[in-house]
Design an enzyme around this catalytic site. Structure first.
Site, PDB file in Angstrom:
ATOM      1  N   GLY A 143      21.541  -0.897 -11.272  1.00  0.00           N
ATOM      2  CA  GLY A 143      20.784  -0.440 -10.109  1.00  0.00           C
ATOM      3  C   GLY A 143      19.470   0.248 -10.395  1.00  0.00           C
ATOM      4  N   GLU A 160      25.795  -1.514 -16.224  1.00  0.00           N
ATOM      5  CA  GLU A 160      25.503  -2.921 -15.945  1.00  0.00           C
ATOM      6  C   GLU A 160      24.096  -3.151 -15.408  1.00  0.00           C
ATOM      7  OE1 GLU A 160      29.885  -4.483 -14.518  1.00  0.00           O
ATOM      8  OE2 GLU A 160      28.486  -3.686 -13.047  1.00  0.00           O
ATOM      9  N   PRO A 161      23.068  -2.828 -16.156  1.00  0.00           N
ATOM     10  CA  PRO A 161      21.725  -3.090 -15.641  1.00  0.00           C
ATOM     11  C   PRO A 161      21.398  -4.591 -15.659  1.00  0.00           C
ATOM     12  CG  PRO A 161      21.624  -2.206 -17.882  1.00  0.00           C
ATOM     13  CD  PRO A 161      23.075  -2.216 -17.481  1.00  0.00           C
ATOM     14  N   GLY A 162      20.734  -5.023 -14.611  1.00  0.00           N
ATOM     15  CA  GLY A 162      20.294  -6.431 -14.545  1.00  0.00           C
ATOM     16  C   GLY A 162      18.800  -6.470 -14.336  1.00  0.00           C
ATOM     17  N   ARG A 163      18.377  -6.060 -13.125  1.00  0.00           N
ATOM     18  CA  ARG A 163      16.971  -6.104 -12.742  1.00  0.00           C
ATOM     19  C   ARG A 163      16.059  -5.426 -13.769  1.00  0.00           C
ATOM     20  NH1 ARG A 163      15.246  -6.139  -7.287  1.00  0.00           N
ATOM     21  NH2 ARG A 163      17.293  -5.363  -6.691  1.00  0.00           N
ATOM     22  N   TYR A 204      14.082 -10.108   2.087  1.00  0.00           N
ATOM     23  CA  TYR A 204      14.022  -8.635   2.125  1.00  0.00           C
ATOM     24  C   TYR A 204      12.630  -8.077   2.406  1.00  0.00           C
ATOM     25  CZ  TYR A 204      17.662  -9.904  -1.374  1.00  0.00           C
ATOM     26  OH  TYR A 204      18.689 -10.493  -2.075  1.00  0.00           O
ATOM     27  N   CYS A 259       8.269 -25.789   4.859  1.00  0.00           N
ATOM     28  CA  CYS A 259       8.059 -25.922   6.301  1.00  0.00           C
ATOM     29  C   CYS A 259       8.750 -24.782   7.032  1.00  0.00           C
ATOM     30  CB  CYS A 259       8.590 -27.268   6.764  1.00  0.00           C
ATOM     31  SG  CYS A 259       7.712 -28.601   5.976  1.00  0.00           S
ATOM     32  N   GLU A 260       8.231 -23.591   6.838  1.00  0.00           N
ATOM     33  CA  GLU A 260       8.789 -22.381   7.433  1.00  0.00           C
ATOM     34  C   GLU A 260       7.667 -21.370   7.539  1.00  0.00           C
ATOM     35  OE1 GLU A 260      13.171 -22.658   7.192  1.00  0.00           O
ATOM     36  OE2 GLU A 260      12.165 -20.733   7.421  1.00  0.00           O
ATOM     37  N   TYR A 309      16.200 -11.911 -10.108  1.00  0.00           N
ATOM     38  CA  TYR A 309      16.514 -12.396  -8.758  1.00  0.00           C
ATOM     39  C   TYR A 309      15.441 -13.330  -8.195  1.00  0.00           C
ATOM     40  CZ  TYR A 309      19.874  -8.623  -9.322  1.00  0.00           C
ATOM     41  OH  TYR A 309      20.863  -7.799  -9.817  1.00  0.00           O
TER      42      TYR A 309
HETATM   43  N1  LLP Z   1      26.763  -4.623 -11.237  1.00  0.00           N
HETATM   44  C1  LLP Z   1      27.179  -5.044 -10.033  1.00  0.00           C
HETATM   45  C2  LLP Z   1      28.583  -5.004  -9.700  1.00  0.00           C
HETATM   46  C3  LLP Z   1      26.237  -5.531  -9.111  1.00  0.00           C
HETATM   47  O1  LLP Z   1      26.656  -5.924  -7.913  1.00  0.00           O
HETATM   48  C4  LLP Z   1      24.875  -5.582  -9.453  1.00  0.00           C
HETATM   49  C5  LLP Z   1      23.881  -6.122  -8.523  1.00  0.00           C
HETATM   50  C6  LLP Z   1      24.487  -5.146 -10.736  1.00  0.00           C
HETATM   51  C7  LLP Z   1      25.463  -4.660 -11.595  1.00  0.00           C
HETATM   52  C8  LLP Z   1      23.056  -5.182 -11.225  1.00  0.00           C
HETATM   53  O2  LLP Z   1      22.220  -4.388 -10.469  1.00  0.00           O
HETATM   54  P1  LLP Z   1      20.679  -4.232 -10.896  1.00  0.00           P
HETATM   55  O3  LLP Z   1      20.652  -3.451 -12.164  1.00  0.00           O
HETATM   56  O4  LLP Z   1      20.158  -5.613 -11.083  1.00  0.00           O
HETATM   57  O5  LLP Z   1      20.072  -3.534  -9.764  1.00  0.00           O
HETATM   58  N2  LLP Z   1      19.357 -10.105  -4.798  1.00  0.00           N
HETATM   59  C9  LLP Z   1      18.979  -8.713  -4.671  1.00  0.00           C
HETATM   60  C10 LLP Z   1      19.732  -7.844  -5.647  1.00  0.00           C
HETATM   61  C11 LLP Z   1      21.232  -7.918  -5.514  1.00  0.00           C
HETATM   62  C12 LLP Z   1      21.947  -7.071  -6.523  1.00  0.00           C
HETATM   63  C13 LLP Z   1      23.409  -7.297  -6.429  1.00  0.00           C
HETATM   64  N3  LLP Z   1      24.187  -6.586  -7.388  1.00  0.00           N
HETATM   65  C14 LLP Z   1      17.471  -8.597  -4.864  1.00  0.00           C
HETATM   66  O6  LLP Z   1      16.812  -9.611  -5.071  1.00  0.00           O
HETATM   67  O7  LLP Z   1      16.932  -7.503  -4.787  1.00  0.00           O
END
Ligand code: LLP
Length: 442
Positions: free
Chosen positions: A249, A294-297, A338, A365-366, A394
């Protein structure tokens, strides 16, 4: 300019990423094109990994949340950097396994994992399933029994911390489809249920409070609420978790409305979380659990840019100017979903001053097919190369073939060299699964 990444402007006035000239990239690979900077990704992974090493004696693991960007190459990089991964579907699991990712470092998430996804996870001997429903507990228990194993499980809980970019509030009640609330007894009930299952080895809890969050206190508050609950479970059920997963997050920079942090700055989030975890464990006389985050973004977001070619330019006098690009919501649906904000740069004239306010439109086409609204740019012309920054997370993972447009390819750059990690789609790819019933054949 975004000085925290390897984004620079070279002597030709062209945008460069990871040592590669974006105008050359556009020429060699075409547009639209996703470009990912390997150095930035590795730096981010190391920051998280090293912080756990340093501040928590290495008693934990970073799981890369692969929903942010999933393809074989990213799982290879994650493995090389010593990370585990979080997967949320059979498809992400399959991709990780195809990349040779060690199954024991895979955590499986999802609020409605399908029976075949659970079976595939168990067959692959993945490290852990984060369970999020009673029926799923039953399913895991039953499939584990068939295989003569006890499956390691964490339970997803909802600490009722709602976090926002500018403020955080605590919610007394939660209406999320994810997790079991700590407040209303439901998390306790599912704990009892999971503990009663012979083929489930309950190791602890997982929570994830949201995404694109900048306030460190929000994460600390989630830790506190979870540890209050852990102490309660010890007292009531004699269950002491050995693992705690606090999700991801951490926010990234998209525009100057967002906080700017160099990769190394992200250690602060983990330091704060660890400090709270240690404090809570000590106060409650609980053993320090194995820590997962669990970082992703934040790992891939700022590592990526998207390159487009400017096409039609439409000036609606007194209203707005649209620059249409050769991509759109099919490669980046985040504005449509969003109203997300992005920063554009003219990659072939990156030193020029901004002189106009434009809206960047896609080719679908939107009417809502927009990438960025009312952004500053130098006077743009047809054929200019437009870069949108911070598209590493994402974007590719949420891309689609709407209007039968191609999902763009992706290159990974390192020290000026770019290579495909996702190759271009072809028209044959678009019709690969189409079937003509006999009566419709010509
Ligand atoms: N762990 C769990 C259980 C999650 O649901 C998520 C993200 C993460 C880790 C990773 O979170 P991050 O570090 O990436 O913030 N599509 C949306 C974002 C959806 C995130 C869903 N869960 C966007 O484009 O902003």
């Amino acid at each position: 300019m975004n000085e925290r990444s390897t984004l620079t402007v070279n002597e030709k006035g062209h945008l460069e990423i990871g040592g590669a000239d974006c105008v050359e990239l556009a020429k060699n690979f075409g547009t639209p094109l996703y470009v990912m900077d390997e150095e930035y990704i590795r730096r981010m992974m190391r920051v998280y990994r090293d912080t756990i090493q340093k501040e928590y004696d290495g008693n934990g693991m970073v799981l890369y949340a692969s929903k942010a960007f999933s393809c074989k190459a990213i799982y290879r990089i994650a493995e090389e950097e010593g990370l585990g991964v979080d997967v949320v579907s059979g498809g992400e699991l399959y991709t990780a396994l195809q990349a040779g990712f060690p199954a024991e470092k895979i955590y499986m998430h999802g609020n409605n994992k399908l029976p075949y996804e659970i079976q595939e996870g168990l067959d692959a001997k993945i490290g852990c399933i984060v369970a999020d429903s009673y029926s799923e507990i039953d399913l895991i228990d039953c499939e584990a029994k068939k295989r003569g194993i006890r499956q390691t499980v964490l339970l997803r809980v909802n600490p009722g911390v709602e976090a926002h970019t500018h403020a955080f509030v605590q919610t007394a009640t939660t209406d999320s489809k994810f997790g079991f609330s700590l407040q209303d007894g439901t998390a306790e009930a599912i704990t009892k249920y999971a503990l009663s299952k012979e083929n489930i080895l309950l190791e602890g809890y997982h929570c994830h409070i949201g995404s694109q969050i900048f306030e460190k206190q929000s994460f600390a508050l989630a830790v506190k609420k979870c540890m209050d609950f852990v102490a309660l479970m010890r007292d009531k059920l004699s269950f002491v978790p050995t693992k705690m997963n606090f999700g991801g997050g951490y926010g990234v920079w998209y525009t100057d409305e967002d906080k700017k942090l160099p990769p190394e700055g992200y250690s602060e989030y983990v330091e704060e979380l660890i400090a709270e975890l240690k404090k809570q464990s000590k106060e409650k006389n609980l053993p320090l659990p194995y820590l997962l985050i669990e970082p992703g973004r934040s790992i891939v977001g700022e590592a990526g840019i998207t390159l487009y070619t400017v096409g039609a330019i439409k000036e609606i006098p007194g209203v707005k100017t649209y620059l249409a690009v050769d991509g759109g919501m099919f490669d980046n649906p985040r504005y449509a979903l969003y109203q997300s904000k992005y920063t554009p740069i003219l990659a072939n004239r990156a030193n020029e001053e901004n002189t106009q306010i434009v809206s960047i439109a896609g080719k679908c086409c939107e009417s809502g097919d927009l990438i960025a609204v009312n952004v500053n740019l130098p006077k743009a012309e047809r054929g200019d190369i437009l870069a949108i920054l911070s598209t590493g997370a994402y974007n590719y993972s949420m891309a689609m073939n709407y209007n039968r447009n191609f999902i763009p390819p992706c290159v990974l750059v390192k020290e000026g060299v770019a290579e495909y990690i996702v190759k271009p789609q072809t028209y044959e790819d678009l019709v690969r699964n189409d079937v003509l019933p006999e009566r419709l054949k010509k």
